[in-house]
Design a protein around this motif. Structure first.
Motif, PDB file in Angstrom:
ATOM      1  N   ALA A 114       0.894  -1.167   0.036  1.00 44.78           N
ATOM      2  CA  ALA A 114       0.073  -0.089  -0.026  1.00 44.78           C
ATOM      3  C   ALA A 114       0.934   1.057   0.145  1.00 44.78           C
ATOM      4  O   ALA A 114       1.986   1.303   0.502  1.00 44.78           O
ATOM      5  N   ASP A 115       0.266   2.347  -0.481  1.00 44.96           N
ATOM      6  CA  ASP A 115       1.016   3.618  -0.446  1.00 44.96           C
ATOM      7  C   ASP A 115       0.395   4.253   0.843  1.00 44.96           C
ATOM      8  O   ASP A 115       1.234   5.020   1.387  1.00 44.96           O
ATOM      9  N   LYS A 116      -0.612   3.792   1.409  1.00 44.48           N
ATOM     10  CA  LYS A 116      -1.204   4.676   2.544  1.00 44.48           C
ATOM     11  C   LYS A 116      -1.988   3.670   3.289  1.00 44.48           C
ATOM     12  O   LYS A 116      -2.913   2.993   2.678  1.00 44.48           O
ATOM     13  N   VAL A 117      -1.690   3.582   4.589  1.00 46.40           N
ATOM     14  CA  VAL A 117      -2.331   2.643   5.397  1.00 46.40           C
ATOM     15  C   VAL A 117      -3.189   3.395   6.651  1.00 46.40           C
ATOM     16  O   VAL A 117      -2.677   4.022   7.120  1.00 46.40           O
ATOM     17  N   ILE A 118      -4.162   3.168   6.579  1.00 47.79           N
ATOM     18  CA  ILE A 118      -5.396   3.678   7.702  1.00 47.79           C
ATOM     19  C   ILE A 118      -5.588   2.578   8.460  1.00 47.79           C
ATOM     20  O   ILE A 118      -6.296   1.536   8.201  1.00 47.79           O
ATOM     21  N   VAL A 119      -4.993   2.702   9.663  1.00 44.96           N
ATOM     22  CA  VAL A 119      -5.446   1.733  10.667  1.00 44.96           C
ATOM     23  C   VAL A 119      -6.668   2.236  11.399  1.00 44.96           C
ATOM     24  O   VAL A 119      -6.766   3.066  12.304  1.00 44.96           O
ATOM     25  N   GLY A 120      -7.552   1.273  11.262  1.00 45.66           N
ATOM     26  CA  GLY A 120      -9.088   1.537  11.767  1.00 45.66           C
ATOM     27  C   GLY A 120     -10.056   0.498  11.343  1.00 45.66           C
ATOM     28  O   GLY A 120      -9.600  -0.347  10.346  1.00 45.66           O
ATOM     29  N   ASP A 121     -11.170   0.841  11.603  1.00 49.56           N
ATOM     30  CA  ASP A 121     -12.389  -0.121  11.369  1.00 49.56           C
ATOM     31  C   ASP A 121     -13.016   0.294  10.025  1.00 49.56           C
ATOM     32  O   ASP A 121     -13.611   1.326  10.053  1.00 49.56           O
ATOM     33  N   ALA A 122     -12.978  -0.553   8.960  1.00 48.84           N
ATOM     34  CA  ALA A 122     -13.722  -0.322   7.743  1.00 48.84           C
ATOM     35  C   ALA A 122     -14.893   0.329   7.889  1.00 48.84           C
ATOM     36  O   ALA A 122     -15.513   1.233   7.169  1.00 48.84           O
ATOM     37  N   LYS A 123     -15.980  -0.294   8.617  1.00 50.96           N
ATOM     38  CA  LYS A 123     -17.255   0.014   8.861  1.00 50.96           C
ATOM     39  C   LYS A 123     -17.409   1.483   9.195  1.00 50.96           C
ATOM     40  O   LYS A 123     -18.093   2.456   8.605  1.00 50.96           O
ATOM     41  N   HIS A 124     -16.671   1.869  10.310  1.00 49.12           N
ATOM     42  CA  HIS A 124     -16.810   3.255  10.641  1.00 49.12           C
ATOM     43  C   HIS A 124     -16.115   4.148   9.724  1.00 49.12           C
ATOM     44  O   HIS A 124     -16.681   5.351   9.569  1.00 49.12           O
ATOM     45  N   ILE A 125     -15.077   3.878   9.170  1.00 47.46           N
ATOM     46  CA  ILE A 125     -14.524   4.739   7.914  1.00 47.46           C
ATOM     47  C   ILE A 125     -15.429   5.039   6.885  1.00 47.46           C
ATOM     48  O   ILE A 125     -15.481   6.113   6.417  1.00 47.46           O
ATOM     49  N   ILE A 126     -16.106   3.873   6.307  1.00 48.57           N
ATOM     50  CA  ILE A 126     -17.025   3.982   5.277  1.00 48.57           C
ATOM     51  C   ILE A 126     -18.213   5.214   5.733  1.00 48.57           C
ATOM     52  O   ILE A 126     -18.533   6.009   4.919  1.00 48.57           O
ATOM     53  N   ALA A 127     -18.670   4.788   6.841  1.00 50.42           N
ATOM     54  CA  ALA A 127     -19.646   5.694   7.504  1.00 50.42           C
ATOM     55  C   ALA A 127     -19.304   7.286   7.301  1.00 50.42           C
ATOM     56  O   ALA A 127     -20.146   8.205   7.184  1.00 50.42           O
ATOM     57  N   ALA A 128     -18.053   7.400   8.120  1.00 48.46           N
ATOM     58  CA  ALA A 128     -17.618   8.587   8.147  1.00 48.46           C
ATOM     59  C   ALA A 128     -17.457   9.464   6.825  1.00 48.46           C
ATOM     60  O   ALA A 128     -17.562  10.620   6.771  1.00 48.46           O
TER      61      ALA A 128
END
Lengths: 259, 363
Positions: free
Chosen positions: B342-356
Motif C-alpha cells: 500500500a501507499d497509505k495505510v489507515i489503521v482503523g475499522d472499515a465500517k466506521h470509516i465508510i460511514a465517516a
C-alpha cells in the motif's frame, strides 16, 4: 429424462489461501494441506443434487497421486455411487492436452450422460481441460454453468462476459461449473456415511485403461515450461495514519479520490 | 512428422501429429481411444508461418482487448497476421479498423443461421482455416469466449496451448510465452513443441497500437457449417453491470467487513465518488457480492488508478489480480500483508470509516 449417469471430475489442489510469502519473496508451501478444488466441489454439488432430485447415478473420478484417495473417500461420503482414482507415474508432468487425453481414454470406456467439472482449478487456473476433453470425446461443451433447471428437460444457465444464456443441454455433454453462491452441496446424511463405509475407491493405472504411453504425461504434452522466475514484488513503505479520528481518516481518503 | 499433410485425418490409419511414437498406427487402438485423439490435423511444421488471431466481436464492434492483442501479433509475427472474424454482413464495417491495427488478411466467416457464439462450430471452422493458412501461432484474448474456444481448437489440432499469458515474445517463428503461476508469485516461461503454438492472452496486457490509418489488407468471406449447435432458450444481457476491470477507482471489500449493511453503504459511497465496488474471495463465497466483482487469481485482474481496500488482508490469491497504480489500505491490523503493497495505510475499522466518508460527503 430418467436417471442420468453423471461422471464428476475432481482435482486435489494445495489450499492456496494458506500459501504465504516469506520476507525474501519465497512461497511458503511447506505443510500446506491439499483440498478438493472449490470449483470441482460445485460440480459435485450439482451432481449430488441431481442424484437426490432425480436419482442420477454419480461417479467421482480424479487423476492424481495415490494420496488423493482420501478426497475420493469423501466423495463417497457425500453420496457418490462410485469413486475412481486414476493414478500412475506415467500421468506425471502432463499439460492440459495430455491430461484431457488421459481422461478421454478413461471416459471412452464409460457409460455416461454428462461429465461435470469445475470451469478451472485454483492451482493452475488454465480452464483448458474441460473444452479439450469435450473435443477429444467429440461431444458438446457447456462452460461457465451457474445453474441447472430440471423442470423442462435439462436446461442450464451459462454466464458469459456480458450476457447469460439459458440453453437446452441434452446428454451427452461436458459441463463446467462456475462458483455461484446459491449452490450448496447437500450435506452428507448419516446413511450416506454408513453406505460410504461399504464402498471402496477403485484405483486404476494407465495400463488398465489401455492408454498409449506416448500420449499421456510429459511425453504426451505439447507445452514445456522452459523457465521459472520468482517475481520479487516491490515492497513499499506506506504512510501510516493511526489514531481514532475516523473523520480525519475519511477526509484523508477523500483527498486521494480528489474530493 | 508429415505423414498426412492434406486435410483432416479422419481414420486411425494416419498417425497424427500427436502420436510421435506411432504406436497407434495399427487399427486396434481405434476401439479403445476416443475419436478426437485420432482426428488431429497434422500441420506442416516446416512452412508454418504468421500469426492467426481470433477476433472477438459482437457484430458492431471488436472486443476492447482485441487492439492490444493485434498490436502484439503484428510485433511478434515473422510473417503475416491473419484475423478470423465470425460475424454477419455487418462485420464488413470492422475491416478498416482491423487492417489499421495490423491485420493483413481477414477470414470473415459467415453463416446466417448462427446468431450466438457457438464454440464447437467455431472451433471446427477455425481448425479448417488453420489448415489452409498454416499459422505458426494462434492467439486469443483470455475472455470467457476465448478461454472456451481456444482449448477446443487446440485439441482439434493437437497443439500446445498456454492459458492467460501476460507476456509474448518471439524468436523467429518460435513463441516464448510467460504466464503468472501460483498466485502471481512465479512467472513461468512456456514454449510449445510443435506448430501451431497457441496462447490465450490476458485482456489489457498489451497497449493498443497506434492505428495506421489507410492501411489495406485482404478479406476473404467464407461460409462454414454448424456442428453440435447449442440450442439457446433465452438470452439476457447484463444490465447495469459494474465492470470492475475498467474502473478508475475501486472500493474493495474483504474479510474485515462483518455485516451486509456495510456492503450496501460501500455501494452508496461508490456512487457518490464515481467508483465501482469489488471484493476479495470471502465476500463472494458468502454471497454478499457477486463472483463477477471478485478480484484475484480466481476472479478478475483489475488495474485502477486508485484501489481502496477496506478490510482486505491481501492474500497471495488476491494480490495476483491487483495492478493498481495506488493502493490505500484500511485495516485494523497494522501488519496485514496488503500493507506491504500500500501507499497509505489507515489503521482503523472499515465500517466506521465508510460511514465517516459518507457523512463527510454530506457536509
Amino acid at each position: 429424462m430418467s436417471e442420468p449417469r453423471i461422471i464428476v471430475l475432481m482435482k486435489e489442489v494445495p489450499d492456496i489461501d494458506l500459501v504465504t510469502i516469506s520476507d525474501e519473496g519465497r512461497l511458503e508451501r511447506e505443510n500446506v494441506p491439499s483440498v478438493a478444488d472449490p470449483f470441482c466441489m460445485m460440480a459435485l454439488g450439482h451432481a449430488i443434487r441431481m442424484k437426490k432430485d432425480m436419482g442420477a447415478h454419480v461417479t467421482a473420478v480424479t487423476m492424481g497421486p495415490p494420496h488423493a484417495e482420501g478426497m475420493m473417500r469423501r466423495c463417497l461420503e457425500y453420496g457418490t455411487d462410485e469413486a475412481i482414482l486414476l493414478t500412475d507415474r506415467a500421468f506425471a508432468g502432463a499439460d492440459t492436452l495430455a491430461t484431457a487425453r488421459a481422461l478421454g481414454c478413461f471416459l471412452k470406456g464409460q457409460n455416461y450422460d454428462y461429465v461435470f467439472c469445475g470451469v478451472q482449478a485454483t492451482d493452475g487456473d488454465t480452464g483448458q481441460v474441460p473444452p479439450e476433453l469435450s473435443s477429444i470425446l467429440e461431444i458438446p461443451i457447456y462452460s461457465y454453468v451457474s445453474d441447472i433447471d430440471l423442470t423442462d428437460g435439462v436446461r442450464m444457465t451459462q454466464m458469459y462476459e456480458d450476457e447469460c444464456l439459458v440453453i437446452d443441454a441434452p446428454p451427452k455433454a461436458v459441463v463446467s461449473f462456475i462458483r455461484y453462491p446459491e449452490t450448496n452441496i447437500p450435506l452428507p446424511s448419516m446413511t450416506d456415511f454408513i453406505d460410504a463405509r461399504k464402498k471402496d475407491v477403485t484405483v486404476m493405472n494407465a495400463w488398465m485403461l489401455g492408454m498409449p504411453l506416448n500420449m499421456i504425461g510429459s511425453k504426451g504434452s505439447r507445452t514445456r515450461v522452459t523457465g521459472i522466475a520468482t517475481v520479487l514484488k516491490r515492497k513499499k513503505e506506506p504512510v501510516f495514519i493511526e489514531g481514532n479520528d475516523v473523520s480525519l481518516a475519511a477526509k484523508e481518503i477523500l483527498k486521494e479520490v480528489g474530493i | 512428422m508429415s505423414g498426412c499433410s492434406s486435410g483432416s485425418c479422419s481414420s486411425g490409419s494416419c498417425s497424427s501429429g500427436s502420436c510421435s511414437g506411432g504406436s497407434c498406427s495399427s487399427g486396434d487402438c481405434d476401439s479403445t481411444l476416443p475419436p478426437g485423439i485420432l482426428a488431429a490435423y497434422d500441420l506442416e511444421q516446416d512452412t508454418a508461418d504468421g500469426v492467426l488471431v481470433y477476433i472477438e466481436n459482437d457484430g458492431r464492434s471488436i472486443h476492447p482487448s482485441m487492439k492490444g492483442l493485434l498490436g502484439k501479433a503484428r510485433e511478434i509475427s515473422s510473417g503475416r497476421v491473419f484475423g478470423i472474424l465470425f460475424a454477419g454482413v455487418s462485420g464488413k464495417s470492422l475491416y478498416d479498423e482491423l487492417f489499421s491495427c495490423g491485420v493483413d488478411t481477414i477470414y470473415h466467416m459467415r453463416n446466417s443461421s448462427v446468431k450466438e457464439f457457438q464454440p464447437v462450430t467455431y472451433a471446427e471452422a477455425m481448425a479448417d482455416v488453420c489448415h489452409r493458412v498454416g499459422p505458426a501461432s494462434i492467439l486469443f484474448s483470455a475472455t470467457p469466449q476465448g478461454r472456451e474456444l481456444a482449448p477446443l481448437v487446440a485439441a482439434k489440432l493437437g497443439a500446445g496451448l498456454t492459458a492467460d499469458c501476460t507476456g509474448l515474445e518471439s524468436d523467429g517463428r518460435k513463441l516464448i510465452m510467460t504466464r503468472p503461476a501460483l498466485g502471481g508469485n512465479i512467472l513461468a516461461t512456456i514454449a510449445c513443441d510443435t506448430f501451431p503454438q497457441m496462447a490465450t492472452v490476458r485482456p489489457g496486457t498489451f497497449p493498443d497500437p497506434i492505428p495506421e490509418e489507410g492501411r489495406r489488407g485482404t478479406a476473404f468471406s467464407r461460409p462454414y457449417k454448424t456442428v453440435m449447435e447449442k440450442k439457446v432458450v433465452s438470452k439476457e444481457r447484463y444490465t447495469g453491470k459494474d465492470d470492475i476491470t475498467s474502473a478508475r477507482i475501486l472500493i474493495s471489500l474483504g474479510n474485515g467487513i462483518r455485516d451486509r449493511e456495510t456492503v450496501d453503504r460501500a455501494y452508496e459511497l461508490a456512487e457518490r465518488i464515481g467508483a465501482f465496488v469489488s471484493c476479495s474471495r470471502v465476500l463472494a463465497d458468502n454471497g454478499w457480492m457477486p463472483y463477477s466483482s471478485q478480484v484475484g487469481q480466481s476472479g478478475k485482474t483489475v488495474s485502477p488508478d486508485l484501489y481502496i481496500a477496506f478490510g482486505i488482508s491481501g492474500s497471495v490469491q488476491h494480490m495476483a489480480g491487483l495492478r493498481a497504480k495506488r493502493i490505500i489500505s484500511v485495516n485494523k491490523d497494522r501488519d496485514a500483508p496488503i500493507n506491504g503493497y500500500a501507499d497509505k495505510v489507515i489503521v482503523g475499522d472499515a465500517k466506521h470509516i465508510i460511514a465517516a466518508m459518507l457523512k463527510s460527503l454530506e457536509e
